[in-house]
Each structure stands twice: as C-alpha cells, then as structure tokens.
Scaffold this motif. Structure first.
Motif, PDB file in Angstrom:
ATOM      1  N   TYR A 152       0.858  -1.191   0.000  1.00 31.91           N
ATOM      2  CA  TYR A 152       0.000   0.000   0.000  1.00 31.91           C
ATOM      3  C   TYR A 152       0.892   1.238   0.000  1.00 31.91           C
ATOM      4  N   LYS A 201      -0.931   5.416  -4.033  1.00 26.34           N
ATOM      5  CA  LYS A 201      -2.268   4.827  -3.934  1.00 26.34           C
ATOM      6  C   LYS A 201      -3.135   5.635  -2.976  1.00 26.34           C
ATOM      7  N   ARG A 202      -2.544   6.062  -1.865  1.00 29.46           N
ATOM      8  CA  ARG A 202      -3.274   6.871  -0.883  1.00 29.46           C
ATOM      9  C   ARG A 202      -3.739   8.192  -1.500  1.00 29.46           C
ATOM     10  N   LYS A 232      -1.249  -4.182  -8.079  1.00 29.72           N
ATOM     11  CA  LYS A 232      -1.049  -3.632  -6.739  1.00 29.72           C
ATOM     12  C   LYS A 232      -2.187  -2.696  -6.336  1.00 29.72           C
ATOM     13  N   HIS A 242      -8.992  -0.326   8.359  1.00 30.41           N
ATOM     14  CA  HIS A 242      -8.820   0.705   7.338  1.00 30.41           C
ATOM     15  C   HIS A 242      -9.705   1.905   7.666  1.00 30.41           C
ATOM     16  N   GLU A 246      -9.250   4.707   2.787  1.00 30.77           N
ATOM     17  CA  GLU A 246      -8.735   3.448   2.252  1.00 30.77           C
ATOM     18  C   GLU A 246      -9.859   2.469   1.946  1.00 30.77           C
ATOM     19  N   ARG A 259      -4.522  -6.438  -5.187  1.00 29.05           N
ATOM     20  CA  ARG A 259      -3.854  -6.636  -3.896  1.00 29.05           C
ATOM     21  C   ARG A 259      -4.826  -6.658  -2.706  1.00 29.05           C
ATOM     22  N   PRO A 260      -5.781  -5.695  -2.599  1.00 28.39           N
ATOM     23  CA  PRO A 260      -6.666  -5.727  -1.429  1.00 28.39           C
ATOM     24  C   PRO A 260      -7.495  -7.002  -1.317  1.00 28.39           C
TER      25      PRO A 260
END
Length: 318
Positions: free
Chosen positions: A86, A90-91, A159, A178, A182, A163-164
C-alpha cells in the motif's frame, strides 16, 4: 441449504471437476462472538478466523511453519507482504477519488431533487430498487473477477486493485482497521465517470429533457450510491463491535449485507457468495451455478485455473 463451499470440511473432496483446498489450509469463516465480550485487539471489530480443532496427519504437520499451525490474520506472511504494498501514490489516488466523488454526488442530488415531480414517484421507486439490484450484481461480478483471476504482479491494476482482495482472504480483519479513505477510495474512483456524465447533463440539457429523463437518472444515481458504499457495507459485515444501531438494523433485515450471510464466502477456497452490497443475488446465482459456469468457460478457453494466485498468497509461510 448452504452452498457446497460452506459444507466442505478442510481437506474434503470438492467433487468431480472442482479443486479441493490444499492440505493444511484452514477454513476462514468467522464466528460471531457473544455480545458484550471485550476484544483483545482494542476495538477493531471481528473475531479471529478459526483454527483446526484437531491436529492433522504428520505429513500435514511437517508442512506447517514453526509454532504448529499456519497463522491467519495480520501475522500471516502473505498478509504482511501485501499490506506493505500500500503506497503513498495509492493513498493520494484514494483521497482525490473520495473528494471528487462526494462533491459530484452532492451536486447531482441537488439537481435531481430540483427536477423531481410527484408524478415521477412510481417510476422512481422502481428505478431505485433496480439500481440496488444492479449494484449487487456488479459488486459480485467485480468481486468474483478480482478474487478469481489476475495477479498482484499485473502492471498498474495488480497492486492497486487486486492486492486488497488477496490481503482480505488471508487477513479478513484488515478491512476493519482501514479508515474511510482506504475503505472507499477505489469504489469512489469507479463511479467518477458516470457521476461526471450526470453532472454534464444537468448543466447542458434543457429543463424539458431533464424532466423526461429524471426517473432514469434516479436509477443511475441509486446504482452509483450503492456502488460507492459497497465496500463500506462490506466492512460493516466484518464488524462485530461498535456498529451504529441503524447499521445493525439494516443488516438484521437484510437491507444491506448481513454478517452471517457474508461468512459463507469466507470459507476457503472462496468460490461462492460474491455479491457484497445487499447479498440478495447470492442464493439465486449459486442455485444456477452462475459463477462456476463462467469459470469453466474461461478455464476451457484460456487454460488458467480459477483462484490460482489467491491460493499462492494463502500458502505463503515466510
């Protein structure tokens, strides 16, 4: 009767043409704790996945990591590795998506109310119900696709979006840790284009045209709202402490995804009950073997095995 995935014990045969869980792979279905029991982990919200009650054969025991059993949850080797992927980029994408999404939702909702008329009521009710059903199906389709196919190593989408899903199967409680950004960033990102298209119509179409299309726009808006909130609803389905009473009420009456209902999906190898907005479509889709038929077609055409990447991450021990 529960779907076949829920009925299988770890290590049991899945029947002809279906893949059994690998040796030593444990069920991940959560048990709801008694109300009022304090959490050992300080407030996040879910019970720990069950471990096997009896020791397996010596051959299986030899494959387990030090400590005697494969560790699920945040201490799982694959979960730790996936969590580290992460990134700040991405954030940032999630923050931008959430801000744009909710700004457009407010703008479109105001305009919908402006053009609504009493004579629209029957078609609006039907449109909202159809929007919820469509959102539930689309949540299942996307969830099934990300669970079943692809890899974390894929460029860009691996990713960012796959990924999640891999992390969630080996650490189901991670979603309860989260924050709002997120949890909901990706769903907000997916609704930006239809929200922007709706906003464009409100600023460019004539009032007459908007009056005529108002019921359709209500359907689209309901669909967008439930898609936007799907992962938040999913998070609530893993949360056993501290939920607002109105959320529990909606879960108990199956207006949104109930906690017990979603546990069926969290039995390895996670091959059923993919719809996570309301869960209304899970039983009928399971009865007609909808997901298995799609998997069989794709496997026959491409040669790819369903959930191969998911199993790879689940079996990581170091």
């Amino acid at each position: 009767m529960l779907p076949r995935a829920a009925a299988l014990a770890p290590g049991a045969s899945a029947g002809p043409g279906r893949r059994s869980p690998p040796a030593g792979l444990q069920e991940e279905a959560e048990e709801e704790p008694p109300r009022g029991r304090a959490m050992a982990s300080g407030g996040a919200a879910e019970s720990v996945p069950r471990r096997a009650e009896a020791a397996g054969p010596p051959a299986e025991a030899a494959e387990e990591p030090e400590g005697g059993s494969r560790r699920w949850g945040a201490q799982h080797a694959g979960a730790r590795e996936l969590a580290e992927l992460y990134s700040p980029g991405k954030r940032l994408q999630e923050w931008i998506s959430v801000i744009l999404c909710f700004s457009l939702i407010c703008f479109n909702f105001y305009n919908l109310l402006f053009y609504l008329r009493l004579e629209h009521t029957p078609s609006v009710i039907v449109g909202i119900f159809a929007g919820v059903i469509t959102a539930d199906f689309l949540s299942g389709l996307f969830h099934w696709g990300a669970d079943t196919w692809g890899s974390v190593e894929l460029p860009i989408v691996g990713k960012a979006f796959i990924r999640p899903f891999r992390e969630h199967h080996i650490d189901p409680t991670a979603i309860t840790r989260h924050d709002f950004i997120e949890t909901n960033g990706d769903n907000c990102f997916m609704t930006l284009v239809p929200l922007a298209n709706m906003a464009y119509k409100f600023v460019s179409f004539s009032p007459e045209a908007l009056y005529e299309t108002c019921p359709w726009e209500c359907y689209v808006f309901a669909l967008i709202i439930f898609i936007t909130m799907t992962n938040q609803i999913h998070k609530w389905s893993h949360t056993y402490f501290g939920l607002p009473r109105w959320v529990i009420f909606l879960q108990d009456w199956h207006v949104i995804l109930p906690r017990k209902h979603h546990r069926i999906h969290h039995v390895s190898p996670h091959e059923t009950y993919f719809c996570i907005t309301t869960g209304w479509l899970n039983y009928p889709l399971e009865k007609i073997r909808f997901w298995r038929c799609l998997e069989n077609i794709i496997q026959a055409v491409t040669g790819e095995k369903p959930r191969a990447d998911d199993m790879k991450w689940a079996q990581k021990i170091k």
